[in-house]
Design an enzyme around this catalytic site. Structure first.
Site, PDB file in Angstrom:
ATOM      1  N   ASP A  95       0.820  -1.216   0.000  1.00 14.17           N
ATOM      2  CA  ASP A  95       0.000   0.000   0.000  1.00 14.17           C
ATOM      3  C   ASP A  95       0.852   1.263   0.000  1.00 14.17           C
ATOM      4  O   ASP A  95       0.508   2.255  -0.634  1.00 14.17           O
ATOM      5  CB  ASP A  95      -0.893   0.042   1.254  1.00 14.17           C
ATOM      6  CG  ASP A  95      -2.259  -0.547   0.986  1.00 14.17           C
ATOM      7  OD1 ASP A  95      -2.466  -1.042  -0.133  1.00 14.17           O
ATOM      8  OD2 ASP A  95      -3.102  -0.515   1.900  1.00 14.17           O
ATOM      9  N   HIS A 137      -4.152   9.411   6.702  1.00 15.76           N
ATOM     10  CA  HIS A 137      -4.015   8.109   7.373  1.00 15.76           C
ATOM     11  C   HIS A 137      -2.681   7.918   8.108  1.00 15.76           C
ATOM     12  O   HIS A 137      -2.568   7.023   8.931  1.00 15.76           O
ATOM     13  CB  HIS A 137      -4.170   6.962   6.368  1.00 15.76           C
ATOM     14  CG  HIS A 137      -5.512   6.891   5.713  1.00 15.76           C
ATOM     15  ND1 HIS A 137      -6.688   6.805   6.438  1.00 15.76           N
ATOM     16  CD2 HIS A 137      -5.872   6.896   4.401  1.00 15.76           C
ATOM     17  CE1 HIS A 137      -7.710   6.760   5.588  1.00 15.76           C
ATOM     18  NE2 HIS A 137      -7.241   6.816   4.354  1.00 15.76           N
ATOM     19  N   ASP A 172     -13.501  12.942   2.737  1.00 17.94           N
ATOM     20  CA  ASP A 172     -12.939  11.819   1.988  1.00 17.94           C
ATOM     21  C   ASP A 172     -13.847  10.601   2.219  1.00 17.94           C
ATOM     22  O   ASP A 172     -14.477  10.500   3.265  1.00 17.94           O
ATOM     23  CB  ASP A 172     -11.537  11.561   2.567  1.00 17.94           C
ATOM     24  CG  ASP A 172     -10.650  10.657   1.743  1.00 17.94           C
ATOM     25  OD1 ASP A 172     -10.941   9.452   1.682  1.00 17.94           O
ATOM     26  OD2 ASP A 172      -9.642  11.136   1.182  1.00 17.94           O
ATOM     27  N   HIS A 174     -12.869   7.749   2.925  1.00 19.02           N
ATOM     28  CA  HIS A 174     -12.245   6.956   3.993  1.00 19.02           C
ATOM     29  C   HIS A 174     -12.185   7.755   5.298  1.00 19.02           C
ATOM     30  O   HIS A 174     -11.998   8.972   5.274  1.00 19.02           O
ATOM     31  CB  HIS A 174     -10.826   6.543   3.588  1.00 19.02           C
ATOM     32  CG  HIS A 174     -10.781   5.705   2.345  1.00 19.02           C
ATOM     33  ND1 HIS A 174     -10.520   6.253   1.098  1.00 19.02           N
ATOM     34  CD2 HIS A 174     -10.990   4.382   2.155  1.00 19.02           C
ATOM     35  CE1 HIS A 174     -10.565   5.282   0.194  1.00 19.02           C
ATOM     36  NE2 HIS A 174     -10.857   4.150   0.802  1.00 19.02           N
ATOM     37  N   ASP A 261     -12.362  11.025  -3.459  1.00 21.86           N
ATOM     38  CA  ASP A 261     -12.795   9.644  -3.675  1.00 21.86           C
ATOM     39  C   ASP A 261     -14.232   9.430  -3.189  1.00 21.86           C
ATOM     40  O   ASP A 261     -14.774   8.340  -3.321  1.00 21.86           O
ATOM     41  CB  ASP A 261     -11.832   8.651  -3.008  1.00 21.86           C
ATOM     42  CG  ASP A 261     -11.460   9.047  -1.593  1.00 21.86           C
ATOM     43  OD1 ASP A 261     -12.068   9.997  -1.057  1.00 21.86           O
ATOM     44  OD2 ASP A 261     -10.552   8.411  -1.018  1.00 21.86           O
ATOM     45  N   TYR A 300      -9.126   8.715  -6.947  1.00 20.73           N
ATOM     46  CA  TYR A 300      -8.383   7.734  -7.731  1.00 20.73           C
ATOM     47  C   TYR A 300      -8.881   7.607  -9.169  1.00 20.73           C
ATOM     48  O   TYR A 300      -8.390   6.770  -9.914  1.00 20.73           O
ATOM     49  CB  TYR A 300      -8.388   6.380  -6.983  1.00 20.73           C
ATOM     50  CG  TYR A 300      -7.878   6.615  -5.575  1.00 20.73           C
ATOM     51  CD1 TYR A 300      -6.520   6.837  -5.347  1.00 20.73           C
ATOM     52  CD2 TYR A 300      -8.750   6.748  -4.506  1.00 20.73           C
ATOM     53  CE1 TYR A 300      -6.044   7.144  -4.081  1.00 20.73           C
ATOM     54  CE2 TYR A 300      -8.286   7.053  -3.234  1.00 20.73           C
ATOM     55  CZ  TYR A 300      -6.924   7.252  -3.040  1.00 20.73           C
ATOM     56  OH  TYR A 300      -6.461   7.576  -1.794  1.00 20.73           O
TER      57      TYR A 300
END
Length: 404
Positions: A95, A137, A172, A174, A261, A300
């Protein structure tokens, strides 16, 4: 309303030149596409454009552990075999791969967010934009979810030198786990994250019940959403929660992470937001008239990322952009229709009215438990990071630097 917002915009062309690898969804090239689109609409004439400084290791270590920062500095694709234990320790691999100029990439995007915060602190602008930032993150000692250095935490730490309370908002798809974790035990930062939540969805955190601990209890707000949320339901929930947060928390500055995203059709996302729906949140936060630091984040499907952040640059400037994309270096990516707006998607919205109501009630309950606008004992403001003017390689570490 402020008469006319002064906007500082940070960009370094080198940030889009790094390559995560052939099958990796993160394409920093999207930042060059965004910048050229911003230029093609002549938005650069309405803002001050800056090339950010490259954040010094000592600045990155304001949040990250010095050994992690040093590791990022040393590792290269050619030497990674020698560092296999440290790679595991710091969570680098599939990742978060090692690529050419990795550390410089981190220095540029983090430097942009730190510079943005400093300009806001010094009242040199009202809004500061760093689309290269927003890597939410990254943790204190490890990389996570394509993020190596958490520029948002560094920007917020900078703002805390001048503001008793800072509000962090994340749209986002996430969960903004790295930022939430950094400030989980303090009431000086309230984190509010709107995200897809589920066991199988990265990072798997961000339940509505996760509210912070100790002094930070009830200062982490999580809005877990299901697949397919659309513009109307997202914005209604967003507006209601942010207004309530403003009333209870009374922040002095806002950091807004605009991960793209959450748009319909994203390669890793699962929401139904149109660009207009996403931008409506940005416009709403701008109208709160507080010092505002805006960053990018995930995203993305790169032509849609470029469209989104260009529309939002326009929104922050109060400029409505024509839908036909002007000629620019990356025009071919916007074929066949060459239009700026991309519509919402057709996924089924699994967020029922009753589900969203339950979430709303739970968040309001958590907010009603907080002390109204917590006070803070303000000390003397620490200086912007002092950067010694010497060649580090030739410096004797045992000698004290004259602090002139």
């Amino acid at each position: 309303m402020r008469s006319k917002d002064r906007i500082s915009y940070f960009y370094d062309g080198d940030v889009g030149n790094v390559y995560f690898g052939p099958n990796h969804p993160m394409k920093p090239h999207r930042l060059c596409m965004t910048h050229h689109l911003v230029l093609s609409y002549d938005l650069h004439h309405k803002m001050e454009i800056y090339r950010p400084h490259k954040a010094y290791p000592v600045e990155l270590a304001q949040f990250h552990s010095p050994d992690y920062v040093e590791f990022l500095q040393r590792i290269t694709p050619d030497t990674q075999e020698l560092f296999s234990n440290e790679m595991v320790k710091h969570n680098l691999g599939e990742d978060c791969p090692i690529f050419e100029n990795l550390f410089e990439f981190c220095q540029i995007y983090a430097g942009g967010t730190i510079d943005a915060a400093r300009r806001l602190n010094n009242k040199l602008c009202d809004i500061a934009i760093n689309w290269a930032g927003g890597l939410h993150h990254a943790k204190k000692c490890e990389a996570s979810g394509f993020c190596y250095i958490n520029d948002l935490v560094l920007g917020i730490l900078e703002l805390l030198k001048y503001h008793a309370r800072v509000l962090y908002i994340d749209i986002d798809v996430h969960h903004g786990d790295g930022v939430e974790e950094a400030f989980y035990f303090t009431d000086r930062v309230m984190t509010v994250s709107f995200h897809k939540y589920g066991d199988m969805f990265f990072p798997g955190t961000g339940d509505v019940k996760d509210v912070g601990e100790r002094e930070g209890k009830n200062y982490a707000i999580n809005v877990p959403l299901r697949d397919g949320i659309d513009d109307g339901s997202f914005f209604r929930l967003f507006k209601m929660i942010i207004l309530k947060v403003m009333e209870c928390y009374v922040p002095g500055a806002i950091v807004l992470q605009c991960g793209a995203d959450s748009l319909a059709g994203d390669r890793l996302g699962c929401f139904n937001l149109s660009i207009d729906g996403h931008a409506a949140c940005v416009k709403f936060v701008k109208q709160l008239n507080l010092p505002l630091l805006v960053t990018g984040g995930g995203g993305y499907t790169k032509e849609n990322v470029a469209r989104c952040w260009t529309v939002e640059t326009g929104a922050l400037l109060d400029v409505e952009l024509p839908n036909e994309i002007p000629e620019n270096e990356y025009i071919k990516y916007f074929a066949p229709d060459y239009s700026l707006k991309c519509p919402s998607g057709h996924m089924e919205n699994l967020n029922s009215k009753s589900y969203l109501n339950t979430i709303r009630q739970q968040v309001c309950e958590n907010l009603s438990a907080i002390q109204h606008a917590p006070g803070v004992q303000m000390q003397e403001v620490p200086p912007d990071f002092y950067i010694p003017d010497f060649d580090e390689d030739q410096h004797n570490p045992d000698q004290r630097v004259n602090r002139k």
